[in-house]
Design an enzyme around this catalytic site. Structure first.
Site, PDB file in Angstrom:
ATOM      1  CB  CYS A   1      -0.876   0.028   1.240  1.00 31.77           C
ATOM      2  SG  CYS A   1      -1.893  -1.443   1.415  1.00 31.77           S
TER       3      CYS A   1
ATOM      4  N   GLY B   1      -1.449   0.888  -4.940  1.00 32.23           N
ATOM      5  CA  GLY B   1      -2.707   0.248  -4.562  1.00 32.23           C
ATOM      6  C   GLY B   1      -3.868   0.938  -5.228  1.00 32.23           C
TER       7      GLY B   1
ATOM      8  CG  ASN C   1       3.366  -0.024   2.787  1.00 27.88           C
ATOM      9  OD1 ASN C   1       2.903  -1.043   2.283  1.00 27.88           O
ATOM     10  ND2 ASN C   1       4.548   0.466   2.448  1.00 27.88           N
ATOM     11  N   GLY C   2       2.302  -2.553   4.828  1.00 32.79           N
ATOM     12  CA  GLY C   2       3.108  -3.689   5.260  1.00 32.79           C
ATOM     13  C   GLY C   2       2.268  -4.816   5.814  1.00 32.79           C
TER      14      GLY C   2
ATOM     15  CB  CYS D   1      10.977  -4.505   0.475  1.00 29.84           C
ATOM     16  SG  CYS D   1      10.198  -5.307  -0.921  1.00 29.84           S
TER      17      CYS D   1
ATOM     18  CE1 TYR E   1       5.691  -4.880 -11.446  1.00 30.91           C
ATOM     19  CE2 TYR E   1       4.753  -4.606  -9.269  1.00 30.91           C
ATOM     20  CZ  TYR E   1       4.602  -4.777 -10.629  1.00 30.91           C
ATOM     21  OH  TYR E   1       3.335  -4.850 -11.156  1.00 30.91           O
TER      22      TYR E   1
ATOM     23  CB  SER F   1       8.537  -1.464 -13.227  1.00 33.68           C
ATOM     24  OG  SER F   1       7.872  -2.599 -13.711  1.00 33.68           O
TER      25      SER F   1
ATOM     26  CG  ASP G   1       9.279  -8.206 -17.242  1.00 36.16           C
ATOM     27  OD1 ASP G   1       9.103  -7.126 -16.648  1.00 36.16           O
ATOM     28  OD2 ASP G   1       8.353  -8.993 -17.506  1.00 36.16           O
ATOM     29  CG  ASP G   2       9.710  -5.660 -13.211  1.00 32.99           C
ATOM     30  OD1 ASP G   2       9.155  -6.659 -12.735  1.00 32.99           O
ATOM     31  OD2 ASP G   2       9.104  -4.759 -13.810  1.00 32.99           O
TER      32      ASP G   2
ATOM     33  CB  CYS H   1       6.610 -11.475   0.136  1.00 37.86           C
ATOM     34  SG  CYS H   1       6.781 -10.030   1.205  1.00 37.86           S
TER      35      CYS H   1
ATOM     36  CB  CYS I   1      14.192  -7.798   2.667  1.00 40.06           C
ATOM     37  SG  CYS I   1      13.264  -9.360   2.689  1.00 40.06           S
TER      38      CYS I   1
ATOM     39  CB  CYS J   1      10.710 -13.170  -2.382  1.00 44.47           C
ATOM     40  SG  CYS J   1      11.241 -11.575  -2.910  1.00 44.47           S
TER      41      CYS J   1
END
Ligand code: SF4
Length: 479
Positions: free
Chosen positions: A24, A51, A125-126, A259, A265, A308, A370-371, A407, A456, A459
């Site tokens: 978010c 979002g 957010n999170g 993150c 992205y 992106s 691509d990302d 994630c 981080c 993922c």
């Protein structure tokens, strides 16, 4: 820290794929001479990419806190009259993404707390990984929740604590595990709080003559003419009041694990995170991809997937010497496919949103940048689009490592089943998306490109920076 085994997480997948995963955007303005709700609206507009399912603004005139929120894009929820009615000298707002089933109006933010000690609004957010445990504890104490969002957990925690408002926030924040950036507004104060792992971004800026702004991304500061002061540090609370800024470190057990997907992205290229410009980080990831490829693949042009991946494609072109071309065009009036809640909506979104430029790609060997690859459906469709438009070969290069783990910190890469790279080898993914070759950036190259180890990368690696909690087993992961 030890890795979680895939089997172990699969056992707990029902829980782990809960309905509180979200990415978010939060924004706050304090002490502005202009209509604060209007500034919050413009700030949120710059964060709309984070979002698109719901949004809301709470405003205060120093006497009372009022809130207006709804489902959809900001432009669908707010009109001039609503913004003018909200007004205020301080305001906080939120743009929301949630997984299917989590978008009831009760979960739309700001969360409003109406109490005899004073009303306050919370935006978040999170993802708080121990939210369910705290919620059960609070419910057992007789507290009643309106929705299922973990943002409500912090609201209840603050309300039950004792002391000054900032002391209550500090005590509440110390109970929380996971990723969060909160903004809390009382009638005359604003607070910004960041998790102790530094997973989610939050930055403060000066605005107007003596006002302040808090935002998930610095790109929102430009639109309201604000000047960045600094990032809120991991484990820090900032209190903004009429006597200025005060910073409090609520814990010293901190780490800086921003993150990596924020750079890869989520964030806009004109945002800076931890003083690193997002466009520049992506461009360098393109350099690293080209270096890893040097002399190994022949291509005619470099094409980036809008939007992106354009920075990484520019970087690839710079390093490889291959011309950068506009081989794909985006229809700007369709939402991002990754943040559509169901697979069907995502597939329809890809068909609507991208077109190949036939005259550019026909008979060409294309280096497609691509990302990331999450579920694989978007990449498959893009390769298909380019081949249908006459591309001779499509070589796919991804500006991040393969996403092999979900994630738990608020990003909807929710289950192993959905993550194509958790189920398939690189060669199998290549075959599935129909590319002539496929390569991912390595973790080492990503770190080198971004120029920081404060990331981080869970993922990609499965090494999570926090403990993970579940309802079924009190703790599924121990340090
Ligand atoms: S696991 Fe991935 S998406 Fe989630 S916070 Fe870490 S880097 Fe970001």
């Amino acid at each position: 820290m030890k890795d979680l085994s895939i089997d172990f997480i699969k056992e707990n997948e029902y829980f782990l794929d809960g309905e509180m995963h979200e990415e978010c955007g939060v924004f706050g303005v304090y002490n502005v001479s202009d209509n604060a709700s209007s500034l919050a609206y413009y700030g949120l507009h710059a964060l709309q990419h984070r979002g698109q399912e719901a949004a809301g603004i709470a405003a205060s005139d120093n006497q009372k806190v009022e809130c207006y929120k709804g489902k959809g894009l900001l432009t669908e929820i707010f009109d001039t009259q609503t913004i003018d009615r909200l007004g205020g000298v301080h305001a906080v707002g939120h743009v929301r993404y949630s997984t299917a089933g989590g978008n009831e109006i009760e979960n739309v933010q700001p969360i409003m707390v109406r109490a005899h000690t004073g009303n306050f609004a919370v935006v978040h957010n999170g993802n708080i990984v121990n939210a369910r445990e705290i919620r059960i504890e609070l419910e057992n104490e007789g507290r009643i929740f309106q929705g299922t969002s973990d943002s409500e957990v912090i609201a209840h925690l603050i309300q039950k604590e004792t002391g000054t408002f900032v002391e209550k926030i500090i005590k509440a924040a110390n109970r929380l595990e996971g990723a969060f950036a909160f903004i809390i507004m009382t009638k005359d104060c604003m607070y910004g709080i960041r998790d102790k792992n530094g997973l989610r971004p939050l930055t403060i800026a000066n605005v107007d003559e003596a006002g302040y702004c808090l935002s998930s991304e610095t790109c929102a500061f430009n639109i309201v003419n604000a000047t960045t002061i600094r990032d809120i540090e991991p484990g820090e609370v900032v209190r903004i009041a009429d006597d200025g800024l005060k910073f409090f470190q609520y814990t010293t057990e901190i780490q800086n694990k921003m993150c990596a997907m924020e750079y890869i992205y989520f964030s806009r290229p004109d945002s800076n995170i931890n003083n690193i410009n997002v466009h520049t980080a992506r461009r360098y990831s393109g350099h690293m991809l080209a270096r890893e490829d040097k002399g190994k693949v022949e291509a005619d042009i470099v094409v980036g997937v809008p939007d992106s991946s354009l920075s990484a494609a520019i970087g690839y072109s710079e390093e490889s010497g291959l011309p950068y071309e506009l081989g794909l065009i985006k229809n700007r009036y369709v939402g991002r496919t990754f943040i559509q809640p169901t697979q069907k909506q995502r597939e329809r979104g890809v068909r609507m949103k991208l077109s190949a430029v036939r005259d550019i790609v026909k008979d060409k060997r294309i280096m497609l940048i691509d990302d990331s690859i999450v579920r694989g459906t978007t990449s498959k469709r893009i390769v298909q689009l380019l081949k249908e438009a006459g591309a001779k070969e499509v070589h796919v290069r991804i500006g991040s490592p393969a996403i092999t783990h979900p994630c738990f910190y608020g990003v909807d890469t929710s289950t192993y089943e959905e993550l194509i790279s958790a189920r398939m080898s690189v060669e199998e993914v290549r075959a599935y998306i129909g590319a002539d070759s496929l390569k991912f950036l390595s973790c080492d190259s990503l770190v080198e490109a971004f120029g920081t180890k404060d990331l981080c990368l869970s993922c990609f690696t499965g090494n999570y920076p926090t403990r993970l909690f579940s309802l079924a087993k009190t703790l599924v992961r121990e340090d």
